[in-house]
Design an enzyme around this catalytic site. Structure first.
Site, PDB file in Angstrom:
ATOM      1  N   ARG A 115       0.850  -1.184   0.000  1.00 18.67           N
ATOM      2  CA  ARG A 115       0.000   0.000   0.000  1.00 18.67           C
ATOM      3  C   ARG A 115       0.885   1.232   0.000  1.00 18.67           C
ATOM      4  O   ARG A 115       2.089   1.154   0.197  1.00 18.67           O
ATOM      5  CB  ARG A 115      -0.907  -0.012   1.223  1.00 18.67           C
ATOM      6  N   GLY A 116       0.284   2.379  -0.242  1.00 14.82           N
ATOM      7  CA  GLY A 116       1.060   3.608  -0.382  1.00 14.82           C
ATOM      8  C   GLY A 116       1.275   3.872  -1.861  1.00 14.82           C
ATOM      9  O   GLY A 116       1.639   2.950  -2.612  1.00 14.82           O
TER      10      GLY A 116
ATOM     11  N   ARG B  56      -7.349   0.179  -7.344  1.00 14.86           N
ATOM     12  CA  ARG B  56      -7.551   1.295  -6.427  1.00 14.86           C
ATOM     13  C   ARG B  56      -7.510   2.597  -7.249  1.00 14.86           C
ATOM     14  O   ARG B  56      -6.555   2.821  -7.995  1.00 14.86           O
ATOM     15  CB  ARG B  56      -6.485   1.334  -5.325  1.00 14.86           C
TER      16      ARG B  56
ATOM     17  N   GLN C 178      -3.150   2.448   9.940  1.00 15.98           N
ATOM     18  CA  GLN C 178      -1.811   2.457   9.350  1.00 15.98           C
ATOM     19  C   GLN C 178      -0.797   3.137  10.288  1.00 15.98           C
ATOM     20  O   GLN C 178       0.416   2.948  10.147  1.00 15.98           O
ATOM     21  CB  GLN C 178      -1.799   3.177   7.998  1.00 15.98           C
TER      22      GLN C 178
ATOM     23  N   ASP D  32      -1.488  10.691  -1.859  1.00 14.65           N
ATOM     24  CA  ASP D  32      -1.741   9.682  -2.891  1.00 14.65           C
ATOM     25  C   ASP D  32      -1.903  10.314  -4.255  1.00 14.65           C
ATOM     26  O   ASP D  32      -1.756   9.638  -5.275  1.00 14.65           O
ATOM     27  CB  ASP D  32      -2.987   8.873  -2.514  1.00 14.65           C
TER      28      ASP D  32
ATOM     29  N   ASN E 268      -5.073  12.743   0.395  1.00 13.47           N
ATOM     30  CA  ASN E 268      -4.369  11.837   1.305  1.00 13.47           C
ATOM     31  C   ASN E 268      -5.389  11.086   2.145  1.00 13.47           C
ATOM     32  O   ASN E 268      -6.598  11.284   2.032  1.00 13.47           O
ATOM     33  CB  ASN E 268      -3.370  12.618   2.174  1.00 13.47           C
ATOM     34  N   LYS E 269      -4.882  10.203   3.015  1.00  9.85           N
ATOM     35  CA  LYS E 269      -5.750   9.371   3.835  1.00  9.85           C
ATOM     36  C   LYS E 269      -6.820  10.188   4.548  1.00  9.85           C
ATOM     37  O   LYS E 269      -6.540  11.293   5.032  1.00  9.85           O
ATOM     38  CB  LYS E 269      -4.896   8.630   4.868  1.00  9.85           C
TER      39      LYS E 269
HETATM   40  C1  LIG Z   1       3.748   7.450   0.463  1.00 11.53           C
HETATM   41  S1  LIG Z   1       2.107   7.404  -0.027  1.00 11.53           S
HETATM   42  C2  LIG Z   1       1.358   6.992   1.495  1.00 11.53           C
HETATM   43  C3  LIG Z   1      -0.104   7.286   1.503  1.00 11.53           C
HETATM   44  O1  LIG Z   1      -0.846   6.121   1.113  1.00 11.53           O
HETATM   45  C4  LIG Z   1      -1.727   5.791   2.156  1.00 11.53           C
HETATM   46  O2  LIG Z   1      -2.943   5.273   1.699  1.00 11.53           O
HETATM   47  P1  LIG Z   1      -3.180   3.649   1.766  1.00 11.53           P
HETATM   48  O3  LIG Z   1      -2.630   3.188   3.072  1.00 11.53           O
HETATM   49  O4  LIG Z   1      -4.686   3.520   1.640  1.00 11.53           O
HETATM   50  O5  LIG Z   1      -2.446   3.092   0.565  1.00 11.53           O
HETATM   51  C5  LIG Z   1      -1.954   7.099   2.896  1.00 11.53           C
HETATM   52  O6  LIG Z   1      -2.838   7.948   2.206  1.00 11.53           O
HETATM   53  C6  LIG Z   1      -0.547   7.625   2.886  1.00 11.53           C
HETATM   54  O7  LIG Z   1      -0.409   8.982   3.171  1.00 11.53           O
END
Ligand SMILES: CSC[C@H]1O[C@H](OP(=O)(O)O)[C@H](O)[C@@H]1O
Length: 365
Positions: A53-54, A90, A203, A243, A253-254
């Site tokens: 993820r990320g 996604r 997370q 993101d 972002n999250k």
């Molecule tokens: C370095 S990008 C990290 C970014 O991704 C995360 O989302 P997810 O855990 O759903 O993939 C989150 O928004 C982070 O800030």
């Protein structure tokens, strides 16, 4: 970064098996589990289920997924099937499309016999570039932390707050928001990080695992504590990942990031976003109107995902009444006006169209 003293990237190509290996981060921090991806569906599932993820890591995984597809069948049909399957996993992180589009430009012009080796090399190069990009984000972010430290009483740490995990485990290495933390700590600057748990997938637990492994002092907090801490002068800067960031500096972002930015603005706390240029979507300006927000399975909210119970078993528990109606938007958009600065691999700039175009004239178009 290091896990029990051993250096890891978040994914790596197993040469002997000619297959991609990932850290299945659903099991962290309780168990360190790796997985070898052996089918197109394995790659897609790994992305959708947040095994990887990320934004940057999703992009790197998709690049290796294209190499896998070309290894199996180096045809245009097979490429387009892989593109479609991965792109559907996604919708929000732009690195996914960024990687797939660049892989297409590399692969499709080639003869079929050349496609797998070229796609694999593209994936290797993308992964290596991500590591260096994030290292440079750390180098530039370090100077912001150093300047804040200079203004603090001797012996007092710089207090950062971060939301979600934009750590090395969300990229190929270093992380984006965490890279300045690692660089500051390694430079001997005293820092402490408030780590938002980040419901629903928590997370923040990954961030705590990362920072703890690197010896960085931190405190795990509920998402709703950040505003209170800022009101009481306990946060010197907020730093988060993204993101997808628009060409005008709107930051997706999250979920919950926007609320942190509002609290930061209300309390005069600088709010920084750390991002590689691969996460800038130059085709959109208005993040709130144009960035698709992923709606994820409500079970992520009605249940706590993979917690350790009283007897040490990693399990899932329900925390809501049966059948409760749930809404689970996975991201939100922070308008550029709430962002103090963008920390990129080329330096720090304002969150504005002019500043981003000046920093990236070769990309802005
Ligand atoms: C370095 S990008 C990290 C970014 O991704 C995360 O989302 P997810 O855990 O759903 O993939 C989150 O928004 C982070 O800030």
């Amino acid at each position: 970064m290091k896990v029990d003293g051993v250096h890891y990237r978040s994914l790596w190509w197993n040469e002997s098996d000619a297959a991609l290996e990932i850290i299945d981060q659903r099991w962290l921090p309780h168990e360190f589990v790796t997985q070898q991806l052996g089918s197109l569906q394995d790659y897609a599932t790994a992305i959708y289920e947040l095994r990887v993820r990320g934004a940057p890591l999703i992009g790197a995984t998709a690049a290796y997924g294209v190499a896998f597809a070309m290894q199996q069948e180096p045809t245009d049909r097979a490429f387009e099937e892989a593109y479609k399957v991965f792109h559907a996993t996604r919708p929000t992180a732009i690195n996914l499309k960024w990687a797939l589009d660049r892989a297409r430009a590399v692969v499709i012009p080639l003869a079929e016999a050349e496609r797998f080796p070229a796609a694999l090399q593209f994936a290797h190069d993308l992964a290596d570039a991500d590591v260096e990009t994030n290292r440079m984000i750390g180098v530039h972010g370090l100077e912001i932390i150093r300047e804040i430290a200079a203004g603090k009483p001797a012996g007092e740490p710089v207090n950062l707050l971060t939301h979600c995990n934009a750590g090395w485990i969300a990229t190929v290495d270093w992380g984006t928001a965490t890279s300045p933390m690692y660089h500051a700590h390694d430079a001997g600057i005293s820092i402490h990080t408030w780590v938002d748990e980040t419901r629903p997938r928590n997370q923040g637990s990954l961030t705590s695992w990362e920072l703890g492994s690197h010896g960085i002092p931190h405190t795990y907090i509920v998402d709703n504590a950040g505003g209170h801490l800022m009101q009481h002068g306990q946060v010197d800067m907020v730093i988060v990942g993204t993101d997808r960031t628009t060409r005008a500096g709107d930051v997706c972002n999250k979920i919950g990031t926007y609320l942190k930015a509002l609290a930061a603005k209300a309390n005069g706390v600088p709010f920084y976003v750390a991002l590689p240029s691969s996460t800038i979507d130059w085709t959109v300006r208005d993040g709130r109107k144009e960035i698709p927000i992923e709606e994820r399975d409500g079970r992520e909210i009605s249940h706590i995902f993979w917690g350790k119970n009283a007897v040490g078993e990693v399990t899932e528990v329900q925390i809501t009444p049966d059948g409760v109606q749930v809404a689970n938007p996975a991201f939100d958009v922070t308008p550029a006006g709430l962002v103090t600065g963008l920390i990129t691999e080329r330096g720090v700039c304002e969150a504005s169209e002019e500043a981003l175009a000046a920093m990236f004239p070769d990309l802005a178009g």
